[in-house]
Scaffold this motif. Structure first.
Motif, PDB file in Angstrom:
ATOM      1  N   LEU A 153     122.799  38.204  19.408  1.00  0.00           N
ATOM      2  CA  LEU A 153     121.795  38.657  19.711  1.00  0.00           C
ATOM      3  C   LEU A 153     121.884  39.975  19.691  1.00  0.00           C
ATOM      4  N   ILE A 154     121.343  40.761  19.773  1.00  0.00           N
ATOM      5  CA  ILE A 154     121.310  42.255  20.437  1.00  0.00           C
ATOM      6  C   ILE A 154     121.119  42.701  21.819  1.00  0.00           C
ATOM      7  N   ARG A 155     121.893  43.362  22.266  1.00  0.00           N
ATOM      8  CA  ARG A 155     121.529  42.682  24.411  1.00  0.00           C
ATOM      9  C   ARG A 155     121.875  44.094  24.725  1.00  0.00           C
ATOM     10  N   LYS A 156     120.575  44.928  25.240  1.00  0.00           N
ATOM     11  CA  LYS A 156     120.536  45.600  25.805  1.00  0.00           C
ATOM     12  C   LYS A 156     119.752  46.275  27.483  1.00  0.00           C
ATOM     13  N   ARG A 157     120.468  45.937  28.530  1.00  0.00           N
ATOM     14  CA  ARG A 157     120.091  46.046  29.918  1.00  0.00           C
ATOM     15  C   ARG A 157     118.832  47.765  30.132  1.00  0.00           C
ATOM     16  N   ILE A 158     118.105  47.451  30.639  1.00  0.00           N
ATOM     17  CA  ILE A 158     116.779  48.996  30.508  1.00  0.00           C
ATOM     18  C   ILE A 158     116.692  48.635  31.703  1.00  0.00           C
ATOM     19  N   GLY A 159     116.590  47.931  32.607  1.00  0.00           N
ATOM     20  CA  GLY A 159     115.948  48.581  34.180  1.00  0.00           C
ATOM     21  C   GLY A 159     115.857  46.727  34.599  1.00  0.00           C
ATOM     22  N   ALA A 160     115.244  46.808  36.715  1.00  0.00           N
ATOM     23  CA  ALA A 160     115.243  46.280  36.630  1.00  0.00           C
ATOM     24  C   ALA A 160     113.946  45.931  37.369  1.00  0.00           C
ATOM     25  N   VAL A 161     113.816  44.806  37.940  1.00  0.00           N
ATOM     26  CA  VAL A 161     112.931  44.451  38.360  1.00  0.00           C
ATOM     27  C   VAL A 161     113.162  44.091  39.868  1.00  0.00           C
ATOM     28  N   ARG A 162     112.420  44.849  41.132  1.00  0.00           N
ATOM     29  CA  ARG A 162     112.196  44.181  42.393  1.00  0.00           C
ATOM     30  C   ARG A 162     110.487  43.518  42.713  1.00  0.00           C
ATOM     31  N   PHE A 163     111.475  42.611  43.566  1.00  0.00           N
ATOM     32  CA  PHE A 163     109.926  42.284  44.220  1.00  0.00           C
ATOM     33  C   PHE A 163     109.893  42.723  45.524  1.00  0.00           C
ATOM     34  N   GLY A 164     108.669  41.730  46.606  1.00  0.00           N
ATOM     35  CA  GLY A 164     107.862  41.940  47.358  1.00  0.00           C
ATOM     36  C   GLY A 164     106.927  41.180  47.941  1.00  0.00           C
ATOM     37  N   LEU A 165     107.076  41.474  49.689  1.00  0.00           N
ATOM     38  CA  LEU A 165     105.846  39.641  49.838  1.00  0.00           C
ATOM     39  C   LEU A 165     104.504  40.924  50.368  1.00  0.00           C
ATOM     40  N   TYR A 166     103.896  40.797  50.132  1.00  0.00           N
ATOM     41  CA  TYR A 166     103.042  41.175  50.315  1.00  0.00           C
ATOM     42  C   TYR A 166     101.849  40.566  50.435  1.00  0.00           C
ATOM     43  N   GLY A 167     100.419  41.503  50.981  1.00  0.00           N
ATOM     44  CA  GLY A 167      99.067  40.242  51.595  1.00  0.00           C
ATOM     45  C   GLY A 167      98.350  41.296  52.316  1.00  0.00           C
ATOM     46  N   GLU A 282     109.414  53.792  34.174  1.00  0.00           N
ATOM     47  CA  GLU A 282     108.703  53.843  35.840  1.00  0.00           C
ATOM     48  C   GLU A 282     109.824  53.441  36.958  1.00  0.00           C
ATOM     49  N   PRO A 283     109.621  54.147  38.203  1.00  0.00           N
ATOM     50  CA  PRO A 283     110.404  54.571  38.743  1.00  0.00           C
ATOM     51  C   PRO A 283     110.740  53.545  39.675  1.00  0.00           C
ATOM     52  N   LEU A 284     109.473  52.236  39.774  1.00  0.00           N
ATOM     53  CA  LEU A 284     109.509  51.253  39.994  1.00  0.00           C
ATOM     54  C   LEU A 284     110.725  50.119  39.857  1.00  0.00           C
ATOM     55  N   LEU A 285     110.845  50.680  38.485  1.00  0.00           N
ATOM     56  CA  LEU A 285     111.917  49.344  36.874  1.00  0.00           C
ATOM     57  C   LEU A 285     113.005  50.748  36.917  1.00  0.00           C
ATOM     58  N   ALA A 286     113.395  51.580  37.535  1.00  0.00           N
ATOM     59  CA  ALA A 286     114.707  52.094  37.601  1.00  0.00           C
ATOM     60  C   ALA A 286     115.742  51.389  37.260  1.00  0.00           C
ATOM     61  N   ASP A 287     116.426  52.238  36.712  1.00  0.00           N
ATOM     62  CA  ASP A 287     118.388  51.184  37.054  1.00  0.00           C
ATOM     63  C   ASP A 287     118.885  51.888  37.855  1.00  0.00           C
ATOM     64  N   ARG A 288     118.735  51.449  39.621  1.00  0.00           N
ATOM     65  CA  ARG A 288     119.614  52.388  40.341  1.00  0.00           C
ATOM     66  C   ARG A 288     120.909  51.961  40.168  1.00  0.00           C
TER      67      ARG A 288
END
Length: 289
Positions: A153-167, A282-288
């Protein structure tokens, strides 16, 4: 066989009037121009330039061949223009396997842009937590939150998903020891965000199970409990707020994958470019990293 590059050099010489000027336009040494002209003369059996001490004016035959070659250059330019126009109107169907949260919050809102650029291109999103088998034709392209192991496969890392606890704000006012939680069922206990949820709840009760994130989000919005959401979902929910935790949430890489033979398709490449742009904007998916 006539070398097209030799003909191009002849048209440059005709337009510029000297070897040095033609060489500057082409970005080569003037001796290269001379060799090209010599090669063309040999192939055609014609003398194309007069080799004078200080100049290389074209002969009558040279001028005639240069004029014909100029017409060929114009035709080549038309062919390139036609190619660009055809590429701008790509047509076809491309199926993309993608996590539901990214499909809903990142890709779907930008579909109008893809439609405007390529109205005859049909993007089919296949949201799901299961990994589509690209080798079985279940999808043409996949966006995944785990690194594919298939070396083909061709594989490319394009960002990151971050999580939080919400209510909800109302829910947050309950004493933390009384908090309840919303969760996937046990079949997804292997997910990093699910494992994180179990650690931070520390045995506190799970009030509701749901196999899809949207249902979990709706339940949390109705004060059922705290839910783990990707920040791209949770931060944009007007009802939910992020709740404090005693452990940093997980981060999952976003990988775009396809097989090389599929990626050679201009239609697939147009979709891949679109998907990468969706994530990178998407700033929330930015690769940091």
């Amino acid at each position: 066989m006539i070398d097209w590059q030799d003909l191009q050099v002849l048209t440059l010489l005709a337009r510029n009037g000297s070897l040095s000027a033609a060489a500057r336009e082409l970005g080569v040494e003037h001796a290269t121009i001379g060799r090209r002209i010599d090669s063309l003369e040999k192939n055609l059996g014609l003398r194309l330039v007069d080799r004078l001490p200080r100049s290389r004016p074209l002969t009558k035959d040279g001028l005639a061949v240069a004029a014909l070659a100029q017409n060929m250059a114009q035709q080549a330019a038309l062919i390139e223009q036609r190619s660009r126009m055809a590429s701008a109107g790509l047509a076809g169907v491309v199926r993309v396997s993608v996590p539901p949260s990214l499909a809903r919050a990142c890709i779907a809102p930008k579909i109008a842009r893809l439609n405007a650029s390529h109205p005859d291109l049909q993007l089919v999103l296949l949201p799901g937590t299961a990994l589509a088998a690209l080798n079985k034709g279940e999808a043409d392209v996949a966006i995944r939150s785990v690194r594919p192991e298939d070396d083909g496969l061709i594989r490319k890392r394009i960002g990151a998903v971050r999580f939080g606890l919400y209510g909800t704000a109302k829910f947050s006012r309950h004493p933390p020891e009384d908090w309840t939680f919303i969760s996937y069922d046990q079949s997804l206990d292997h997910l990093p965000q699910q494992m994180w949820l179990h650690r931070i709840r520390s045995g506190r009760r799970i009030a509701f199970f749901a196999s899809d994130l949207l249902t979990q989000q709706i339940a949390a919005s109705n004060h059922i409990g705290a839910v783990v959401l990707p920040t791209i979902i949770g931060e944009r929910d007007a009802v939910l707020i992020q709740l404090p935790t005693n452990e940093a949430p997980p981060v999952r890489d976003i990988w775009l994958t396809a097989y090389p033979d599929v990626k050679r398709s201009p239609v697939v490449n147009a979709v891949i470019d679109f998907l990468i742009a969706c994530v990178e904007e998407e700033p929330l998916l930015a690769d940091r990293t």
